[in-house]
Design an enzyme around this catalytic site. Structure first.
Site, PDB file in Angstrom:
ATOM      1  N   ASN A 210       0.854  -1.190   0.000  1.00 52.27           N
ATOM      2  CA  ASN A 210       0.000   0.000   0.000  1.00 52.27           C
ATOM      3  C   ASN A 210       0.894   1.246   0.000  1.00 52.27           C
ATOM      4  OD1 ASN A 210      -2.756   1.064   0.485  1.00 52.27           O
ATOM      5  ND2 ASN A 210      -2.011   1.640   2.534  1.00 52.27           N
ATOM      6  N   GLU A 274      -7.503   4.450   1.003  1.00 58.85           N
ATOM      7  CA  GLU A 274      -7.578   5.499   2.034  1.00 58.85           C
ATOM      8  C   GLU A 274      -8.100   6.806   1.451  1.00 58.85           C
ATOM      9  OE1 GLU A 274      -3.885   5.820   4.267  1.00 58.85           O
ATOM     10  OE2 GLU A 274      -3.554   3.657   4.191  1.00 58.85           O
ATOM     11  N   ASP A 276      -9.466  10.187   0.615  1.00 60.63           N
ATOM     12  CA  ASP A 276     -10.071  11.431   1.088  1.00 60.63           C
ATOM     13  C   ASP A 276      -9.641  12.527   0.123  1.00 60.63           C
ATOM     14  OD1 ASP A 276      -7.411  11.871   2.090  1.00 60.63           O
ATOM     15  OD2 ASP A 276      -8.022  11.485   4.160  1.00 60.63           O
TER      16      ASP A 276
HETATM   17  C1  XIL Z   1      -3.236   8.103   9.988  1.00 64.83           C
HETATM   18  C2  XIL Z   1      -4.397   8.064  10.979  1.00 64.83           C
HETATM   19  O1  XIL Z   1      -5.600   8.326  10.304  1.00 64.83           O
HETATM   20  C3  XIL Z   1      -4.172   9.090  12.070  1.00 64.83           C
HETATM   21  O2  XIL Z   1      -5.173   8.974  13.072  1.00 64.83           O
HETATM   22  C4  XIL Z   1      -2.803   8.895  12.690  1.00 64.83           C
HETATM   23  O3  XIL Z   1      -2.558   9.912  13.639  1.00 64.83           O
HETATM   24  C5  XIL Z   1      -1.715   8.903  11.640  1.00 64.83           C
HETATM   25  O4  XIL Z   1      -2.022   7.930  10.647  1.00 64.83           O
HETATM   26  N1  XIL Z   1      -1.339   6.679   5.466  1.00 64.83           N
HETATM   27  C6  XIL Z   1      -1.667   5.535   6.163  1.00 64.83           C
HETATM   28  C7  XIL Z   1      -2.519   5.635   7.370  1.00 64.83           C
HETATM   29  O5  XIL Z   1      -1.353   4.429   5.710  1.00 64.83           O
HETATM   30  O6  XIL Z   1      -2.217   4.656   8.310  1.00 64.83           O
HETATM   31  C8  XIL Z   1      -2.438   7.004   8.002  1.00 64.83           C
HETATM   32  O7  XIL Z   1      -3.403   7.060   9.053  1.00 64.83           O
HETATM   33  C9  XIL Z   1      -2.669   8.078   6.977  1.00 64.83           C
HETATM   34  C10 XIL Z   1      -1.631   8.009   5.896  1.00 64.83           C
END
Ligand code: XIL
Length: 459
Positions: A210, A274, A276
């Site tokens: 990932n 992920e 957003d």
């Molecule tokens: C982020 C979380 O959402 C937060 O709560 C934490 O403080 C930091 O990590 N890439 C990833 C995720 O693979 O695990 C991350 O998640 C965001 C970026």
């Protein structure tokens, strides 16, 4: 999709979901309808995704899986990813001492709601315990630590997780390997080693690498592509690539679908893991409309490629998004606002999944009831009165409690309860709701047995 090993568990059987509905404190569909009636898609996102054999997932925080947060997570999504609960620093803060509480809670919630779980993540440079990052390790020692961690964590959930993000973020932007504890001590073969260990610990889980900024065709995604090709040539177990897709408004890569397709053609699955789409605050109607178009484009790109297994959003509500903490001045990145009202992006996801939405009325004021927190005997709720194309100078909201709930306290409104009937009227200072504005009031109440969300009436 692999054919040599057992097929994935069936995604969501109606029976499982019905059982969850009947036994859960969080009774599903009706609640959401009560909470978000005017804006909801005509079918939950998960039903649309199921019909296309795709995952629509969300990252979640285990402690929040009650009330309206739990209802939306359970009714709208067919997949969950623990946002932090399965990271090394969370599960093994002290060497040899494990804390599975939040991870277990999420997996149990998912099972009760007929959802698949994406394990996240086993090998990463971030959110590791200090005993690991501050240790001084020989290659032999660190390799053993890695093997043991994977055997323990993957083994704990063997047969229960659909997917693992085994390795997270192995590349730098220019496509060279990121210099991490793992790379510096074990060399690039830490990746093959981790994948092999994960396969041994759960032969049925789909194993992914990932990363971020690998959504379009670029140097970094090409490095990932070359790595996956070489792993496959060597017979190392690799089933898919995760494109994180932490995107910025106006910057969705034009080559997204082409990039998904090239990985698919290599013989691996692809997931958007992920998603957003952040914007500079404040959010405006124009930015939210553009965000909706971009959400639709991303989901559509996945729907268009059969080996793209689905899309997971990194938090479904702006109240549970990492963006404001990490990218100063940015936010509003998820499909629901902080009060759990679906944003245009929500409808856009539904559209990309082949559904329809009933747009919010443009000439009305509506009231939406949400349970913002819930414990053994009590809960906190809120009602948001929002106007669009209309305005109010005073308001009264009423509902009937069907399961013995009793209001004990309220704020920003005067509430009275007679029998099952609750009526709340504006306080002296918040009767006016302008066109395009909203007012929120809150209350505490008691419950036992179940706590279904009532239908509210605005007068
Ligand atoms: C982020 C979380 O959402 C937060 O709560 C934490 O403080 C930091 O990590 N890439 C990833 C995720 O693979 O695990 C991350 O998640 C965001 C970026």
């Amino acid at each position: 999709m692999r054919t040599s090993r057992p097929p994935r568990r069936p995604r969501t059987s109606l029976r499982t979901r019905l059982a969850a509905l009947l036994t859960g404190v969080s009774v599903a569909g009706a609640l959401l309808a009560g909470a978000t009636a005017a804006h909801a898609a005509d079918a939950p996102l998960r039903d649309l995704a199921d019909a296309k054999d795709k995952v629509i997932g969300t990252a979640v925080t285990g402690s929040r899986l009650t009330g309206t947060y739990g209802e939306i997570a359970g009714t709208e999504f067919n997949g969950l990813t623990p946002g932090n609960a399965m990271k090394w620093g969370t599960v093994e803060p002290v060497r040899g001492s494990y804390d599975w509480a939040e991870a277990d809670r999420i997996v149990e919630f998912a099972e009760a709601h007929g959802q698949q779980v994406r394990g996240h993540t086993l090998v990463w440079h971030s959110q590791n315990p200090s005993w690991l990052t501050n240790g001084s390790w020989t290659a032999a020692e660190l390799g053993q630590v890695l093997d043991d961690h994977i055997a323990t964590e993957v083994g704990r959930y063997e047969g229960r997780l659909a997917t693992w993000d085994v390795v997270n973020e192995p590349f730098d932007e220019d496509g060279t390997y990121r210099r991490t504890l793992w790379y510096d001590t074990l060399g690039q073969d830490y990746i093959a080693r981790a994948l092999t260990a994960a396969r041994a610990a759960d032969p049925a889980a789909e194993l992914y690498i990932n990363d971020y900024n690998v959504e379009g065709v670029n140097a970094k995604s090409t490095a990932l592509y070359d790595l996956v090709r070489s792993l496959k040539e060597r017979g190392v177990p690799i089933d898919g690539v995760g494109l994180q897709a932490h995107l910025i408004l106006g910057q969705v890569p034009a080559s997204l679908q082409q990039n998904i397709q090239r990985f698919a053609d290599l013989g691996v699955d692809v997931a958007i893991t992920e998603l957003d789409i952040r914007m500079q605050l404040p959010a405006t109607p124009a930015k939210l409309a553009q965000q909706a178009d971009e959400y639709e484009a991303v989901v559509a790109a996945c729907v268009a490629v059969s080996r793209c297994t689905g899309v997971t959003v990194w938090g479904f509500t702006d109240s549970d998004s990492w963006i404001p903490d990490v990218f100063e001045g940015y936010g509003a990145a998820t499909p629901y606002d902080e009060d759990y009202a679906p944003k245009p992006a929500y409808g856009a996801i539904a559209t990309a999944l082949g559904g329809t939405t009933t747009p919010p009325p443009t000439d009305a004021c509506t009231a939406a009831y949400t349970v913002t927190g819930q414990w053994n005997t009590g809960f906190t709720g809120q009602v948001r009165i929002a106007c669009s194309g209309a305005a109010l100078s005073s308001w009264k909201v009423s509902w009937t409690y069907g399961a013995g709930q009793r209001i004990t306290q309220s704020w920003n409104a005067g509430c009275t309860q007679t029998g099952t009937q609750v009526t709340c009227s504006n306080a002296a200072y918040n009767g006016s709701v302008p066109d395009g504005g909203a007012v929120t009031f809150g209350f505490n109440a008691s419950w036992s047995g179940s706590n279904p969300v009532p239908t509210v009436t605005l007068a």
